[in-house]
Design a protein around this motif. Structure first.
Motif, PDB file in Angstrom:
ATOM      1  N   ARG A 360      20.446  53.145  52.851  1.00 33.09           N
ATOM      2  CA  ARG A 360      20.005  51.801  53.213  1.00 33.09           C
ATOM      3  C   ARG A 360      20.899  50.729  52.581  1.00 33.09           C
ATOM      4  N   SER A 361      20.891  49.564  53.199  1.00 31.48           N
ATOM      5  CA  SER A 361      21.789  48.496  52.757  1.00 31.48           C
ATOM      6  C   SER A 361      21.201  47.620  51.667  1.00 31.48           C
ATOM      7  N   GLY A 362      19.895  47.721  51.447  1.00 23.17           N
ATOM      8  CA  GLY A 362      19.259  46.902  50.425  1.00 23.17           C
ATOM      9  C   GLY A 362      17.755  47.014  50.521  1.00 23.17           C
ATOM     10  N   TRP A 363      17.055  46.114  49.794  1.00 27.85           N
ATOM     11  CA  TRP A 363      15.602  46.194  49.699  1.00 27.85           C
ATOM     12  C   TRP A 363      14.911  46.003  51.037  1.00 27.85           C
ATOM     13  N   ASP A 365      16.032  46.523  54.095  1.00 28.19           N
ATOM     14  CA  ASP A 365      16.274  47.699  54.922  1.00 28.19           C
ATOM     15  C   ASP A 365      15.438  48.884  54.445  1.00 28.19           C
ATOM     16  N   THR A 386      17.344  51.437  41.696  1.00 25.03           N
ATOM     17  CA  THR A 386      18.161  51.294  42.901  1.00 25.03           C
ATOM     18  C   THR A 386      19.309  50.309  42.695  1.00 25.03           C
ATOM     19  N   ARG A 387      19.104  49.351  41.818  1.00 24.96           N
ATOM     20  CA  ARG A 387      20.201  48.426  41.526  1.00 24.96           C
ATOM     21  C   ARG A 387      21.356  49.174  40.870  1.00 24.96           C
ATOM     22  N   PHE A 390      22.551  52.145  43.764  1.00 20.79           N
ATOM     23  CA  PHE A 390      23.141  51.726  45.036  1.00 20.79           C
ATOM     24  C   PHE A 390      23.754  50.332  45.003  1.00 20.79           C
ATOM     25  N   ASP A 391      23.734  49.674  43.845  1.00 22.62           N
ATOM     26  CA  ASP A 391      24.257  48.314  43.708  1.00 22.62           C
ATOM     27  C   ASP A 391      23.530  47.317  44.604  1.00 22.62           C
ATOM     28  N   TRP A 392      22.244  47.556  44.839  1.00 20.28           N
ATOM     29  CA  TRP A 392      21.445  46.580  45.588  1.00 20.28           C
ATOM     30  C   TRP A 392      21.224  45.339  44.731  1.00 20.28           C
TER      31      TRP A 392
END
Length: 422
Positions: A360-363, A365, A386-387, A390-392
């Motif tokens: 997923r691309s971020g929160w 998504d 997740t930060r 995945f660097d969200w």
């Protein structure tokens, strides 16, 4: 019910206590809000087995003696109820706090990273284990492994040993070279050097990290990468903490600018929003010494005592330098991003596995395709994970900021109709 304050402080840890006491001589009406039963924050947490240091007792006594400081314990911020107004909730009712100036001293929380078995009973955070022991949870005779990164591992180990736990290993992910470089800098802060010497344990291992917690119904053992080798050992408790991340939720909701993961502040501890300040670990982790001096600067600045605030700048620089050493030498190894398997839970509140969110691309998504971050903790645990994984970007906070009674939420519309503070 609405209460008016010249200065409202959120968080009664070292920074919040110091801010209140610095501002008190001005005669300002000060409100100090904290969700714990007693002031002190996590570092000076109370409990049946807690032994408060002398400095914590001193600050508590000074707060109690200040006639213009009102302490509201077991009280949580529910939502923003309008300009310079917050909706709060305690164990009996909800009420509105209206303020002229606000200081955020919301502290930090542990970074917990997912790995196979991390949700088994018997696995906690490193700081979480300290809190449990101080609260009276028995650990005497239990075999314990502590893993993760940072000085908190040693402090947690000392607390557990004192309570009778059988410490098997302290597993630090930072390499030996980084730890050696950090140790060589410690003479600049003699008190920290002495503390490190007192806390050091022969079971400490560098360049090592947890691979999996083993067991069926509860923890039975742990698999570790230790100096490049895989080892397993039986244990009843595993405490993992990969450093701290600032609690910025309320600051974000108030539209205060962030600097990386922390609330951005200027020399006066002022945020980007006028009349709002921040101090302590919500502006970056540096220990209680830095939190105390930042809180004092914010308290003085909030009541217009800029000379007193400026006089504390050299002491702040001294402890900011220590914080910088911590950040550099305990930086997390990228291999920790690979600990989770496809079926490892990332969001334990809603049972969302790694495979469901990895692409997923971020929160937004992730929430559209799962319930990641929508459980009771509102992303406090999986948000930090997740930060890192995945660097969200940090999730956008939405009220209520914590689980809240319906009758408290019903007061939001009523609070919005109140007249603003003159």
């Amino acid at each position: 019910m609405t209460r008016d304050f010249d200065l409202l402080i959120i968080g009664a840890g070292p920074a919040g206590m110091a801010a209140a006491l610095a501002a008190a001589p001005s005669g300002a009406r000060i409100g100090l809000i904290d969700d714990n039963p007693a002031p002190g924050g996590q570092i000076w947490r109370d409990g049946v087995l807690a032994q408060l240091p002398a400095i914590a007792r001193h600050y508590r006594e000074a707060l109690a003696a200040a006639g213009n400081i009102q302490l509201f314990h077991s009280t949580r911020v529910v939502a923003i109820a309008g300009p310079h107004r917050l909706l709060l909730e305690d164990d009996t009712c909800a009420w509105c706090a209206r303020y002229s100036k606000l200081i955020l001293c919301t502290g930090a929380r542990e970074l917990l990273l997912p790995f196979p078995g991390w949700t088994l009973p018997g696995v906690t955070g490193a700081g979480g284990l300290q809190a449990l022991i101080k609260g009276g949870v028995p650990v005497a005779g239990e075999r314990l492994v502590i893993a993760g990164s940072g000085p908190l591992l040693l402090a947690s180990a000392a607390t557990a040993k004192k309570a009778g736990a059988r410490l098997l290993r302290i597993v630090e992910q930072a390499p030996f070279a980084a730890l050696s470089a950090f140790t060589l800098q410690l003479p600049r802060w003699p008190g920290k050097l002495l503390q490190a010497a007192q806390l050091f344990d022969r079971h400490y291992r560098s360049a090592s990290f947890v691979l999996a917690a083993l067991g069926n119904e509860r923890l039975e053992g742990v698999r570790l990468s230790q100096g490049g080798k895989v080892v397993e050992m039986a244990c009843e408790r595993l405490a993992c903490g990969f450093g701290l991340i600032p609690n910025t939720q309320l600051g974000q909701a108030l539209e205060c600018r962030l600097d990386g993961q922390a609330i951005a502040v200027d020399d006066w501890q002022a945020c980007s929003r006028d009349g709002h300040y921040a101090a302590g670990e919500c502006t970056g982790f540096g220990g209680s010494e830095l939190a105390l001096v930042e809180g004092a600067i914010a308290g003085h600045a909030a009541v217009g005592e800029r000379a007193a605030a400026r006089a504390l700048w050299p002491r702040r620089r001294r402890w900011q330098a220590f914080a910088g050493q911590l950040g550099r030498h305990f930086a997390l190894d990228a291999r920790l991003k690979q600990l989770a398997n496809a079926d490892t839970l990332v969001c334990r509140c809603e049972d969302v596995a790694y495979a469901e969110v990895a692409g997923r691309s971020g929160w937004v998504d992730a929430k559209l395709h799962s319930r990641c971050g929508m459980g009771a903790c509102q992303g406090r645990i999986c948000g930090g994970a997740t930060r890192f994984l995945f660097d969200w970007p940090a999730p956008t906070p939405r009220p209520p900021f914590s689980p809240t009674r319906i009758d408290s939420l019903a007061q939001l519309a009523e609070a919005a109709e109140d007249a603003p503070l003159p």
